[in-house]
Scaffold this active site. Structure first.
Site, mmCIF file in Angstrom:
data_model
loop_
_atom_site.group_PDB
_atom_site.id
_atom_site.type_symbol
_atom_site.label_atom_id
_atom_site.label_comp_id
_atom_site.label_asym_id
_atom_site.label_seq_id
_atom_site.Cartn_x
_atom_site.Cartn_y
_atom_site.Cartn_z
ATOM 1 N N TYR A 58 1.714 -12.084 -25.818
ATOM 2 C CA TYR A 58 1.472 -12.100 -24.652
ATOM 3 C C TYR A 58 2.459 -10.919 -23.792
ATOM 4 O O TYR A 58 1.863 -10.148 -23.097
ATOM 5 C CB TYR A 58 1.718 -13.390 -23.837
ATOM 6 C CG TYR A 58 1.625 -13.359 -22.536
ATOM 7 C CD1 TYR A 58 0.499 -13.382 -21.992
ATOM 8 C CD2 TYR A 58 2.712 -13.765 -21.475
ATOM 9 C CE1 TYR A 58 0.108 -13.576 -20.604
ATOM 10 C CE2 TYR A 58 2.630 -13.887 -20.337
ATOM 11 C CZ TYR A 58 1.346 -13.775 -19.674
ATOM 12 O OH TYR A 58 1.302 -13.723 -18.361
ATOM 13 N N GLU A 68 -1.470 -19.877 -13.150
ATOM 14 C CA GLU A 68 -0.225 -19.791 -12.684
ATOM 15 C C GLU A 68 0.048 -21.117 -11.969
ATOM 16 O O GLU A 68 1.318 -21.671 -11.702
ATOM 17 C CB GLU A 68 0.088 -18.720 -11.848
ATOM 18 C CG GLU A 68 0.138 -17.409 -12.542
ATOM 19 C CD GLU A 68 1.492 -17.172 -13.317
ATOM 20 O OE1 GLU A 68 2.246 -17.948 -13.207
ATOM 21 O OE2 GLU A 68 1.495 -16.091 -14.079
ATOM 22 N N TRP A 92 5.779 -21.555 -18.873
ATOM 23 C CA TRP A 92 4.322 -20.751 -19.023
ATOM 24 C C TRP A 92 3.983 -20.751 -20.519
ATOM 25 O O TRP A 92 2.853 -20.708 -20.742
ATOM 26 C CB TRP A 92 4.854 -18.800 -18.712
ATOM 27 C CG TRP A 92 3.638 -18.253 -18.953
ATOM 28 C CD1 TRP A 92 3.418 -17.336 -19.925
ATOM 29 C CD2 TRP A 92 2.247 -18.368 -18.021
ATOM 30 N NE1 TRP A 92 1.977 -16.794 -19.743
ATOM 31 C CE2 TRP A 92 1.286 -17.537 -18.638
ATOM 32 C CE3 TRP A 92 1.923 -19.333 -17.210
ATOM 33 C CZ2 TRP A 92 0.051 -17.410 -18.044
ATOM 34 C CZ3 TRP A 92 0.704 -19.101 -16.588
ATOM 35 C CH2 TRP A 92 -0.258 -18.181 -17.174
#
Length: 194
Positions: free
Chosen positions: A20, A42, A50
């Site tokens: 990522y 988000e 995350w």
């Protein structure tokens, strides 16, 4: 022996996180629908890490009809109940209901292009790369302004800290640390805002 390139420390060694970091985070994203999906993820991340969201991203996509705002905007209590029972996603009623409301706000705004325009109007014109992660702020004047603009347009779960994380991941700011190989690539290709 081949050495790994220098990276931002936050991605650690988890292969999913490294991929990522190396291919998505900080790359300017201009597609309005993809930006909308990222903003929803988000929002789900608020209060969590995350990597938790990244590991569940495909389940989120399945659960939310590929993050198609036109589909999600028509959902009601039956879909909320279904999503609250889906162990593959973060089961938080407020965030689920916000995503449905955010789909409606996206459509009310006019769809992908107007949404992308609203977001990119808040990209800072002058953003120096941080030397260390300690120099990366949790929010900025630009993220506060973006959060207020989104809120005025009817979006929820997009406070200034969430807005800044979104700005980082969508490439509105290039917050790869100065020594990170991605900082140089994004800066040199001219794909990051100046």
């Amino acid at each position: 022996m081949e050495t790994s390139p220098a990276r931002c420390g936050w991605c650690g060694a988890d292969p999913l996180y490294v991929a990522y970091h190396d291919t998505e985070w900080g790359v300017p994203l201009r597609d309005g629908r993809a930006l909308w999906e990222l903003l929803q993820l988000e929002g789900f991340q608020a209060g969590l890490s995350w990597i938790t969201i990244l590991r569940k991203r495909e389940a989120f996509r399945r659960a939310f009809a590929g993050f198609d705002p036109a589909v999600v905007a028509g959902w009601g209590e039956a879909e909320v109940a279904r999503l609250l029972g889906d162990a593959g996603i973060v089961r938080h009623r407020g965030k689920i209901e916000a995503t449905i409301g955010n789909a409606r706000a996206f459509l009310d705004l006019g769809g992908a292009e107007p949404f992308a325009d609203l977001v990119w109007r808040h990209a800072p014109q002058d953003h120096a790369p941080p030397r260390t992660m300690a120099q990366v702020p949790p929010k900025t004047a630009d993220s506060i302004a973006l959060s207020k603009a989104l809120s005025r347009a009817g979006f929820r779960f997009c406070g200034p800290t969430t807005a800044y994380a979104f700005m980082q991941s969508a490439g509105l700011v290039n917050d790869h640390v100065a020594a990170c190989f991605r900082q140089r690539i994004i800066a040199e290709t001219g794909s990051a805002p100046r």
